[in-house]
Scaffold this active site. Structure first.
Site, PDB file in Angstrom:
ATOM      1  N   HIS A 151       6.669   4.492  12.540  1.00 61.27           N
ATOM      2  CA  HIS A 151       6.747   4.489  11.103  1.00 61.27           C
ATOM      3  C   HIS A 151       7.898   5.413  10.721  1.00 61.27           C
ATOM      4  O   HIS A 151       7.370   6.653  10.597  1.00 61.27           O
ATOM      5  CB  HIS A 151       5.335   4.911  10.510  1.00 61.27           C
ATOM      6  CG  HIS A 151       5.031   4.763   9.400  1.00 61.27           C
ATOM      7  ND1 HIS A 151       4.470   3.694   8.583  1.00 61.27           N
ATOM      8  CD2 HIS A 151       5.489   5.837   8.043  1.00 61.27           C
ATOM      9  CE1 HIS A 151       4.250   4.189   7.465  1.00 61.27           C
ATOM     10  NE2 HIS A 151       4.904   5.123   6.879  1.00 61.27           N
ATOM     11  N   HIS A 186      10.719   7.087   7.840  1.00 58.37           N
ATOM     12  CA  HIS A 186      11.130   7.187   6.570  1.00 58.37           C
ATOM     13  C   HIS A 186      12.853   7.416   6.727  1.00 58.37           C
ATOM     14  O   HIS A 186      13.265   8.197   7.304  1.00 58.37           O
ATOM     15  CB  HIS A 186      10.631   8.501   5.854  1.00 58.37           C
ATOM     16  CG  HIS A 186       8.956   7.818   5.380  1.00 58.37           C
ATOM     17  ND1 HIS A 186       8.483   8.101   4.040  1.00 58.37           N
ATOM     18  CD2 HIS A 186       8.184   7.127   5.968  1.00 58.37           C
ATOM     19  CE1 HIS A 186       7.628   7.759   3.934  1.00 58.37           C
ATOM     20  NE2 HIS A 186       7.142   7.062   4.863  1.00 58.37           N
ATOM     21  N   ASN A 219       9.810   4.879   2.919  1.00 58.39           N
ATOM     22  CA  ASN A 219      10.004   4.054   3.799  1.00 58.39           C
ATOM     23  C   ASN A 219      11.201   3.157   4.114  1.00 58.39           C
ATOM     24  O   ASN A 219      11.784   2.884   3.264  1.00 58.39           O
ATOM     25  CB  ASN A 219       8.603   3.143   3.634  1.00 58.39           C
ATOM     26  CG  ASN A 219       7.358   3.744   3.703  1.00 58.39           C
ATOM     27  OD1 ASN A 219       6.720   4.162   4.709  1.00 58.39           O
ATOM     28  ND2 ASN A 219       6.563   3.587   2.475  1.00 58.39           N
ATOM     29  N   CYS A 232       9.710   9.147  -1.487  1.00 62.85           N
ATOM     30  CA  CYS A 232       9.130  10.133  -0.851  1.00 62.85           C
ATOM     31  C   CYS A 232       8.607  11.001  -1.768  1.00 62.85           C
ATOM     32  O   CYS A 232       9.339  11.645  -2.423  1.00 62.85           O
ATOM     33  CB  CYS A 232      10.208  10.681   0.191  1.00 62.85           C
ATOM     34  SG  CYS A 232       9.822  12.028   1.065  1.00 62.85           S
ATOM     35  N   ARG A 267       0.811  -1.067   0.165  1.00 63.81           N
ATOM     36  CA  ARG A 267      -0.081  -0.244   0.028  1.00 63.81           C
ATOM     37  C   ARG A 267       0.966   1.286   0.038  1.00 63.81           C
ATOM     38  O   ARG A 267       0.949   1.831  -1.103  1.00 63.81           O
ATOM     39  CB  ARG A 267      -0.963   0.084   1.286  1.00 63.81           C
ATOM     40  CG  ARG A 267      -2.249   0.942   0.970  1.00 63.81           C
ATOM     41  CD  ARG A 267      -1.725   2.414   1.347  1.00 63.81           C
ATOM     42  NE  ARG A 267      -1.233   2.912   2.731  1.00 63.81           N
ATOM     43  CZ  ARG A 267      -0.593   3.890   2.698  1.00 63.81           C
ATOM     44  NH1 ARG A 267      -0.785   4.871   1.835  1.00 63.81           N
ATOM     45  NH2 ARG A 267      -0.148   4.203   4.102  1.00 63.81           N
ATOM     46  N   ASP A 268       1.461   1.358   1.087  1.00 68.61           N
ATOM     47  CA  ASP A 268       2.368   2.744   1.441  1.00 68.61           C
ATOM     48  C   ASP A 268       3.400   2.815   0.125  1.00 68.61           C
ATOM     49  O   ASP A 268       3.691   3.828  -0.621  1.00 68.61           O
ATOM     50  CB  ASP A 268       2.978   2.961   2.740  1.00 68.61           C
ATOM     51  CG  ASP A 268       3.568   4.241   3.007  1.00 68.61           C
ATOM     52  OD1 ASP A 268       3.248   5.044   2.305  1.00 68.61           O
ATOM     53  OD2 ASP A 268       3.819   4.259   4.141  1.00 68.61           O
TER      54      ASP A 268
HETATM   55 MG    MG Z   1       5.105   5.816   4.806  1.00 69.64          MG
END
Ligand code: MG
Length: 311
Positions: free
Chosen positions: A208, A210, A250, A241, A14-15
């Site tokens: 979470h 990055h 990520n 990003c 997803r992300d």
């Molecule tokens: Mg993310």
């Protein structure tokens, strides 16, 4: 908290894929998810019920969720739900686990979803309430918890207030996002120390991170030291990003696993198999002549080693 068990939530499908230009065919996505699950990833974010015309990468999320989101072998099969309309679709698809999101920064929220933070929290309250009534489990994301691409540094006090509000809705875990990868371990301390002390301890939170500026693993280590045992990561570092084109996105699942394995932490995930899943996906994502980038440093190092002709 001295447990050596760490939970990884795999957000690549997803992300990750949502932030890649190329739209992956559904069959390839299903293969990718299958490979991730086979590697031992038990918590996977499958897709997002956003508007398909706005986010074509996620247009097949219902198909994927129908396959994986009901009674699969996964511990959690998350589907991101942006609002009440998304929840209607999740209910129709009989999804078990949904993730909802808001941001700490007003400007980010307005640009991202067109709502103020308090409007967004009001919408979330409805969504979470109805989801729980339908027997769903809910995960919360709070983005821009440390830095905002428009407003700069976020005050921990401001972030704490939003974390508290999301937890009050009854989410089982809140994932605290360094959305643009700007935080350093001192920022992690300043937010997570009071969050754990005031809001029910580390088990209610996930990290979470990055890797935009190369600080994701340093931040992970600091969060581990503070007692956090749940982290989001994306296989192959998928996703980039959106605020720093070309930069890492990520935290890569492989890089996180290498750190955790080396520290003797238990994840139940097989690093070599995650690498194979990422490489197969990379093949599927690559066009004629142009190979998709590898944003996992660990994965890049293994490929380099395999090809090395240095005497
Ligand atoms: Mg993310």
């Amino acid at each position: 908290m001295s447990s050596d068990r760490v939970r990884i939530t795999e957000v690549g499908p997803r992300d990750g894929l949502q932030n890649e230009k190329r739209v992956l065919p559904t069959a390839q996505k299903l293969k990718f998810i299958e490979a991730l699950a086979a590697a031992g990833l038990q918590d996977i974010e499958l897709g997002s019920l956003v508007r398909p015309d706005k986010v074509p990468q996620m247009a097949d999320s219902e198909t994927i969720a129908a396959k994986w989101g009901r009674k699969s072998k996964l511990r959690r099969a998350w589907v991101l739900v942006p609002n009440s309309k998304g929840l209607d679709r999740a209910i129709a698809t009989r999804v078990r686990d949904i993730a909802v999101f808001t941001a700490v920064s007003e400007t980010f929220n307005r640009k991202n979803i067109g709502l103020s933070v308090s409007e967004s929290l009001a919408e979330l309250a409805h969504v979470v309430h109805r989801a729980r009534k339908n027997g769903m489990r809910v995960r919360g994301y709070v983005s821009t918890a440390y830095f905002c691409p428009f407003e700069g540094p976020i005050k921990p006090r401001q972030a704490l207030r939003i974390l508290e509000k999301i937890l009050e809705l009854g989410v089982e875990e809140v994932s605290v996002g360094d959305t643009i990868g700007a935080a350093t371990p001192r920022d992690i301390d300043r937010l997570l120390t009071p969050a754990f002390a005031l809001l029910g301890g580390p088990t209610r939170f996930a990290g979470h991170f990055h890797d935009t500026r190369g600080t994701a693993l340093a931040n992970t280590l600091r969060a581990l030291e503070l007692g956090m045992r749940s982290f989001d990561a994306s296989a192959g570092g998928l996703g980039g990003c959106p605020f720093a084109p070309g930069a890492a996105g990520n935290l890569a699942t492989e890089d996180l696993l290498y750190l955790l394995d080396g520290m003797g932490m238990k994840t139940g995930v097989d690093l070599a198999r995650v690498c194979r899943a990422s490489l197969a996906l990379r093949k599927a994502m690559s066009g004629q002549g142009a190979m998709a980038p590898i944003r996992s440093r660990y994965l890049a190092s293994t490929i380099g080693a395999g090809r090395s002709r240095t005497p």
